[in-house]
Scaffold this active site. Structure first.
Site, short mmCIF file in Angstrom:
data_model
loop_
_atom_site.label_atom_id
_atom_site.label_comp_id
_atom_site.label_asym_id
_atom_site.label_seq_id
_atom_site.Cartn_x
_atom_site.Cartn_y
_atom_site.Cartn_z
N TYR A 1 -0.95 -0.77 10.54
CA TYR A 1 -1.25 -1.12 9.15
C TYR A 1 -0.15 -0.60 8.23
CZ TYR A 1 -3.60 -1.24 4.62
OH TYR A 1 -3.90 -1.47 3.29
N SER B 1 0.85 -1.18 0.00
CA SER B 1 0.00 0.00 0.00
C SER B 1 0.89 1.23 0.00
CB SER B 1 -0.89 0.02 1.24
OG SER B 1 -1.52 1.28 1.40
#
Length: 260
Positions: free
Chosen positions: A153, A140
Site C-alpha cells: 500500500y 497518502s
C-alpha cells in the site's frame, strides 16, 4: 448544463470520492461518477442533481477489470467537457506482506497505481493540447513511510506522489495542473479491516477534502491536509533536492572504496 468543466471522479460512491463529488457539485460542475457500487452511485447522483441542479452521469466500473478500465479511459479521451480528473479510487489489503496473497497484492497495485497511470495518460494529451485541465491524485502520507508496515500500500502511494510531481513538472509547462493529496488517517471505509480499538485518531472526510480543495485552489503541487508545520515538508524537499545534486559524481564515494 454547467458552463464549467465536467469533473470525473473515481471511487465516488463513498468517503473521499463522494465528498469531492458533493463539493464540485456545490461549485457548479457537472459530474461523471465512477465506482463499482451502482446503487450507491445512483443514490449520490439523485441527491446531487436535486441539491445542486447539475448533470451527473454514472460510469459503473471496477478499475481492476481491464475492460471496465478501458471504458473509463475512453470516456476521458473522448469527452471534451471533462476538464478535471480526480483519481481517488483505492484500497488496501489486511495482513502483512508474508500473509497477503500475491493475487490480492497484484490487484491492489492495479487499483492504487496502474489505474492512476492509465487514466492520467488517457486525459493528459487532450489537456496538454488544450493548454488547461487538472488532475487530482489521492496519495497518502504512508507513501513517505515505508517503515510503517503497510509495504505494498505504501509503495503504491509513493508511486502516486512521484508520478504526480513528475507530471506537474512536465505538463505544467503546457498549462495542466497536477495535485497530489496526501491524507493521514481519515475516517473512510479503508479502515474497515482494522479493529476499532486499533485505529489511530482520524480526521473527518469533509475536513480533509475541504483542506485539499484549498490547496487545489492555490495550485499546490503537494497538499498534506494533516500537516500543521509546512516547514517540515519544505525542509524535506530541500534535502531531497540537495541529495540529488550530490549524486552527479563520476567516482564512487570514499566510504565505498576498498581499504588499502
Amino acid at each position: 448544463m454547467s458552463s464549467k468543466s465536467t469533473v470525473l471522479i473515481t471511487g465516488a460512491s463513498t468517503g473521499i470520492g463522494a465528498t469531492y463529488a458533493q463539493r464540485f457539485a456545490e461549485r457548479g460542475h457537472d459530474l461523471v461518477l465512477v465506482a463499482r457500487n451502482i446503487e450507491k452511485l445512483e443514490a449520490n447522483a439523485a441527491k446531487l442533481r436535486q441539491q445542486a441542479g447539475i448533470n451527473v452521469d454514472l460510469l459503473p466500473a471496477d478499475l481492476t477489470d481491464e475492460t471496465q478500465l478501458q471504458a473509463v479511459e475512453t470516456r476521458l479521451r473522448d469527452d471534451a467537457s471533462i476538464g478535471i480528473l480526480v483519481n481517488n479510487a483505492g484500497g488496501n489489503v489486511g495482513g502483512t506482506f508474508v500473509t497477503q496473497s500475491v493475487g490480492d497484492l497484484t490487484k491492489l497495485v492495479t487499483l492504487n497505481a496502474t489505474s492512476i497511470l492509465r487514466l492520467s495518460h488517457a486525459v493528459a494529451p487532450r489537456f496538454a493540447e488544450k493548454g488547461e485541465g487538472s488532475i487530482i491524485n489521492i496519495s497518502s502520507v504512508l507513501g513517505l513511510a515505508p517503515e510503517w508496515g503497510t509495504s505494498v500500500y505504501s509503495a503504491t502511494k509513493a508511486f502516486v506522489l512521484s508520478i504526480s510531481q513528475a507530471l506537474q513538472a512536465e505538463l505544467g509547462q503546457s498549462g495542466v495542473y497536477v495535485q497530489a493529496v496526501l491524507p493521514a488517517a481519515t475516517r473512510t471505509d479503508i479502515w474497515n479491516f482494522v479493529a476499532e480499538d486499533k485505529r489511530p485518531p482520524m480526521m473527518e472526510v469533509a475536513e480533509m477534502v475541504d483542506a485539499a480543495l484549498v490547496g487545489f485552489d492555490r495550485r499546490e503541487g503537494v497538499t498534506i491536509p494533516h500537516l500543521h508545520e509546512e516547514a517540515h515538508w519544505v525542509a524535506m524537499e530541500a534535502a531531497r533536492k540537495a541529495l540529488m545534486q550530490d549524486t552527479g559524481h563520476t567516482s564512487a564515494a570514499s566510504r565505498y572504496l576498498a581499504a588499502n
